[in-house]
Design an enzyme around this catalytic site. Structure first.
Site, PDB file in Angstrom:
ATOM      1  N   ARG A  55       0.893  -1.165   0.008  1.00 51.13           N
ATOM      2  CA  ARG A  55       0.029   0.221   0.003  1.00 51.13           C
ATOM      3  C   ARG A  55       0.861   1.124   0.111  1.00 51.13           C
ATOM      4  O   ARG A  55       0.702   2.155  -0.681  1.00 51.13           O
ATOM      5  CB  ARG A  55      -0.717   0.019   1.273  1.00 51.13           C
ATOM      6  CG  ARG A  55      -1.739   1.295   1.503  1.00 51.13           C
ATOM      7  CD  ARG A  55      -2.921   1.374   2.317  1.00 51.13           C
ATOM      8  NE  ARG A  55      -2.857   0.457   3.476  1.00 51.13           N
ATOM      9  CZ  ARG A  55      -2.128   0.547   4.272  1.00 51.13           C
ATOM     10  NH1 ARG A  55      -1.434   1.720   4.724  1.00 51.13           N
ATOM     11  NH2 ARG A  55      -2.088  -0.169   5.536  1.00 51.13           N
ATOM     12  N   TYR A 107     -13.197  18.729 -15.961  1.00 56.62           N
ATOM     13  CA  TYR A 107     -13.883  16.993 -16.072  1.00 56.62           C
ATOM     14  C   TYR A 107     -14.961  16.943 -14.978  1.00 56.62           C
ATOM     15  O   TYR A 107     -14.839  17.614 -13.915  1.00 56.62           O
ATOM     16  CB  TYR A 107     -12.835  16.256 -15.684  1.00 56.62           C
ATOM     17  CG  TYR A 107     -12.989  14.754 -15.539  1.00 56.62           C
ATOM     18  CD1 TYR A 107     -13.658  14.025 -16.641  1.00 56.62           C
ATOM     19  CD2 TYR A 107     -13.082  14.164 -14.331  1.00 56.62           C
ATOM     20  CE1 TYR A 107     -13.856  12.860 -16.475  1.00 56.62           C
ATOM     21  CE2 TYR A 107     -13.279  12.930 -14.322  1.00 56.62           C
ATOM     22  CZ  TYR A 107     -13.765  12.105 -15.199  1.00 56.62           C
ATOM     23  OH  TYR A 107     -14.329  10.859 -15.070  1.00 56.62           O
ATOM     24  N   ASP A 179      -4.119  19.982 -14.096  1.00 53.19           N
ATOM     25  CA  ASP A 179      -4.556  18.982 -14.679  1.00 53.19           C
ATOM     26  C   ASP A 179      -3.951  18.779 -16.208  1.00 53.19           C
ATOM     27  O   ASP A 179      -4.858  19.438 -16.853  1.00 53.19           O
ATOM     28  CB  ASP A 179      -5.896  18.601 -14.446  1.00 53.19           C
ATOM     29  CG  ASP A 179      -6.571  17.332 -15.064  1.00 53.19           C
ATOM     30  OD1 ASP A 179      -5.938  16.508 -15.937  1.00 53.19           O
ATOM     31  OD2 ASP A 179      -7.593  16.936 -14.619  1.00 53.19           O
ATOM     32  N   LYS A 204      -5.723   7.925 -19.745  1.00 54.29           N
ATOM     33  CA  LYS A 204      -6.201   8.409 -20.831  1.00 54.29           C
ATOM     34  C   LYS A 204      -4.786   8.229 -21.634  1.00 54.29           C
ATOM     35  O   LYS A 204      -4.403   7.499 -22.001  1.00 54.29           O
ATOM     36  CB  LYS A 204      -6.555   9.981 -20.637  1.00 54.29           C
ATOM     37  CG  LYS A 204      -7.350  10.165 -19.455  1.00 54.29           C
ATOM     38  CD  LYS A 204      -8.764   9.448 -19.984  1.00 54.29           C
ATOM     39  CE  LYS A 204      -9.846   9.261 -18.556  1.00 54.29           C
ATOM     40  NZ  LYS A 204     -10.116  10.628 -17.910  1.00 54.29           N
TER      41      LYS A 204
HETATM   42  C1  LIG Z   1     -10.616  11.292 -16.646  1.00 58.28           C
HETATM   43  C2  LIG Z   1     -10.315  12.495 -16.037  1.00 58.28           C
HETATM   44  C3  LIG Z   1      -9.893  12.680 -14.679  1.00 58.28           C
HETATM   45  C4  LIG Z   1     -10.155  11.528 -13.692  1.00 58.28           C
HETATM   46  O1  LIG Z   1      -9.647  10.480 -14.007  1.00 58.28           O
HETATM   47  P1  LIG Z   1      -9.620   8.800 -13.755  1.00 58.28           P
HETATM   48  O2  LIG Z   1      -8.666   8.149 -13.878  1.00 58.28           O
HETATM   49  O3  LIG Z   1     -11.049   8.417 -14.428  1.00 58.28           O
HETATM   50  O4  LIG Z   1     -10.244   8.974 -12.207  1.00 58.28           O
HETATM   51  C5  LIG Z   1      -9.288  13.631 -14.358  1.00 58.28           C
HETATM   52  N1  LIG Z   1      -9.141  14.939 -15.345  1.00 58.28           N
HETATM   53  C6  LIG Z   1      -9.552  14.628 -16.641  1.00 58.28           C
HETATM   54  C7  LIG Z   1      -9.067  15.871 -17.478  1.00 58.28           C
HETATM   55  C8  LIG Z   1      -9.864  13.525 -17.127  1.00 58.28           C
HETATM   56  O5  LIG Z   1     -10.037  13.527 -18.391  1.00 58.28           O
END
Ligand SMILES: *Cc1c(COP(=O)(O)O)cnc(C)c1O
Length: 386
Positions: A55, A107, A179, A204
């Site tokens: 963990r 998001y 982000d 992604k």
């Molecule tokens: C998908 C996404 C998230 C969240 O990520 P997860 O891996 O689905 O928890 C955060 N920010 C952006 C821009 C995203 O496209």
């Protein structure tokens, strides 16, 4: 492996080598998947190489952490079980009464964890049009602790001027989190511009094959690393070894994939712009985009995401999204295969309709994650569906 190869100035080389060395004992070229929950200690509380319990940390995760830190130009990386799990560790480090400024085009899941989870614990949020640096400056209060940016934003592909915003936040003594999921470290490096923390949904582009859920935080300040590592260990949510391996396999090809994603998206955005059924295309790589100049200044290429409003509105958008054959109707983005979705009823349904409309999101907006198939096939598919 020499230190040189890992520290290369060239992204493509670091993507393949940073954090990864052939096993010193058996020569295995790929980092093994360390499927172990615990580690033998040489004496009570004397773990080998610092590993005690998975963990807290695991060698496969460590390899990925070093790899993604290197790609963003950060001193450290921490990998989580999802992008939102990384957001969670970030938010858990604030106190009741703290204030966070965020863009109003985010998001949907980020909006939900802000408003529906952390607001309940006394953290306050302001949402502003982050295209306008003045609006961000005006929202700063004494209790403001953080400016949280997503650029390009999801789903409208709006940009925030990172240099200008980071400069004004620093002047006011506020931290900046970016982000960087849509841009990826191949196209944009917020830490180099002075951001404190970069967040990724590695689900992604970094993983890139739609087969794993993962996230990370990356930064330079060791005190921030300790803070987030504390929450990772205390609350759980660290990335498991097999998922770490899958993301690391993805980052090796990030550069070549992104080049093709960007090239295909540029061609598709231009095609859509010329189509009679299309009312508006959101793609910062188009010369007609109001922030095209900022895109050229701040990003190496404009990315693989394109959003589009059709003349026929919601009905036309929903119909389009069910008629494509190569573009699969599905949430998520950044994989090698093309995806299509309708944000207001899918990825962004958790945002109240009035907030969505106020932020400029048309009810019939369609978002394309342009994959790396042959562009002629993709354009033909769009053409028949329109
Ligand atoms: C998908 C996404 C998230 C969240 O990520 P997860 O891996 O689905 O928890 C955060 N920010 C952006 C821009 C995203 O496209």
């Amino acid at each position: 492996m020499t230190q040189n190869e890992q520290d290369s100035d060239n992204f493509e080389t670091r993507a393949i080598h940073a954090g990864q060395e052939p096993d010193p004992e058996n020569g295995a070229v790929m980092t093994p998947v360390y499927l172990t929950s615990t580690f033998k200690q040489d004496a009570p509380a004397v773990p080998r190489q610092g590993y005690e319990y998975s963990r807290t940390s695991n060698p496969t995760r460590t390899a990925l952490e070093e790899n993604v830190a290197s790609l963003e130009g950060g001193a450290w990386g921490l990998c989580f079980a999802s992008g939102l799990s990384a957001t969670n560790a970030l938010l858990a480090s604030f106190e009741p009464g703290d204030h966070i400024i965020a863009g109003n085009d985010l998001y949907g899941g980020t909006h939900r964890i802000f408003r529906q989870v952390y607001e309940r614990y006394g953290i306050e949020f302001s949402f502003v049009d982050a295209r306008d640096t003045e609006k961000i400056a005006e929202a700063i209060r004494p209790e403001t602790k953080c400016v949280y940016l997503e650029t390009p934003s999801n789903p409208l592909l709006r940009l925030t001027d990172l240099s200008a915003t980071i400069a004004l936040a620093k002047d006011a003594g506020k931290m900046v989190v970016v982000d960087n999921t849509f841009a990826t470290p191949y196209l944009q490096n917020p830490l180099a511009l002075g951001a404190d923390v970069v967040l990724h949904s590695m689900t992604k582009y970094l993983a890139g094959h739609s087969d794993v859920i993962a996230g990370c935080l990356i930064g330079n300040d060791p005190a921030l690393r300790d803070r987030y590592a504390f929450f990772l260990n205390s609350c759980g949510g660290g990335l498991d070894p097999f998922s770490s391996f899958l993301v690391m396999r993805g980052t090796k090809t990030l550069a070549v994939r992104m080049d093709r994603h960007c090239e295909n998206a540029r061609a598709i955005a231009a095609y859509l712009e010329s189509h009679d059924a299309v009312a508006r295309v959101h793609y910062p790589g188009l010369e007609s985009h109001p922030q095209h100049e900022l895109c050229q200044k701040q990003m190496r290429q404009a990315g693989g995401m394109v959003s589009v409003e059709l003349v026929g509105g919601l009905e036309a958008g929903e119909s389009f999204s069910t008629k494509t054959r190569l573009f699969t109707l599905a949430e998520s983005l950044g994989g090698v295969e093309s995806l299509i979705e309708v944000p207001p009823t899918m990825t962004h349904a958790s945002i109240p309709a009035e907030d969505r409309r106020a932020a400029g999101m048309a009810d019939g907006l369609v978002r394309l994650s342009v994959g790396i198939e042959h562009v002629d096939d993709l354009i033909e598919d769009i053409n028949q569906a329109l």
